[in-house]
Design a protein around this motif. Sequence first.
Motif, PDB file in Angstrom:
ATOM      1  N   SER A 107      -5.879  -4.443  -3.464  1.00  0.00           N
ATOM      2  CA  SER A 107      -5.032  -3.329  -3.036  1.00  0.00           C
ATOM      3  C   SER A 107      -4.014  -3.751  -1.987  1.00  0.00           C
ATOM      4  N   SER A 108      -4.041  -5.025  -1.585  1.00  0.00           N
ATOM      5  CA  SER A 108      -3.117  -5.467  -0.548  1.00  0.00           C
ATOM      6  C   SER A 108      -2.555  -6.831  -0.914  1.00  0.00           C
ATOM      7  N   ARG A 112       0.825  -1.211   0.000  1.00  0.00           N
ATOM      8  CA  ARG A 112       0.000   0.000   0.000  1.00  0.00           C
ATOM      9  C   ARG A 112       0.861   1.264   0.000  1.00  0.00           C
ATOM     10  N   GLN A 116       2.237   1.719  -3.464  1.00  0.00           N
ATOM     11  CA  GLN A 116       1.193   2.262  -4.327  1.00  0.00           C
ATOM     12  C   GLN A 116       1.052   3.772  -4.145  1.00  0.00           C
TER      13      GLN A 116
END
Length: 254
Positions: A252-253, A232, A235
């Motif tokens: 997202s993880s 994260r 990102q």
Amino acid sequence: MLRRNFPDSALDRPQETLIRNLKAHSRLPHEDVAEIGKFSITTRDLRPDEDFIRQGDHPEMAVLVVSGMVARYHLLQDGRRQYLSFHMSGDLPDAQGLFIERMDHALCAIGHATVAFIPHRQILRAFQRRPSLGIAIWRETLLDAAIFREAITNNSARPMQARMAHLFCELFYRARVSRLNEANRCSIPLTLVQLAETLAMAIATVNRTLQQLRASGTMDFRDGELVILKWRELQELADFNPDYLHMKKQSSSI
């Protein structure tokens, strides 16, 4: 080196690889899967940096990446390369060659790779029999275009650290969707020179930027292996949003 032909009646590994990739972004009915199984495919093992399509070629076959990684690039007059995109197992890096007479870019292996060749005439016949398969392969070319657009933004608008982080995020995310990574790491057999020619950086800048990313504690990249330590945070550092990849499976993880 050409290796082997796969018979029309067998749904062997290259066909399965293509099916897996198309299913990541498109719905494939059973009839489309069966149509792919009819393709006659020849495979070829590639050495690192070996070209298998050159600018100016008149394509008669589409290329499927079976294993490893390949790159699309422009060759400049002074011999330098500008890498445009990278392609992994399951990708069709030159599907647009179905509709153009001469290639305006080249394709080469990044590290050792295996590619498969599918005759254009077979693919075009399959489009006539199964229009939905044609749409899935057309969508593959649209995803390529989305990656190109993001690369233009990345190289022209993002600072150096975010630029490199974004490339690593994209390659790791795509490997994860295609199940090509192992936990928090994946193979990206790029040299520092290739990173420089991808990101429009000098070698000294590549080294400095890599050191900054390592110091951030979000990732490490050594000897062609990318390790994600804080996904994260990486990102956020990269300003990476995977929506432009249009994949059905998103996370997202890690």
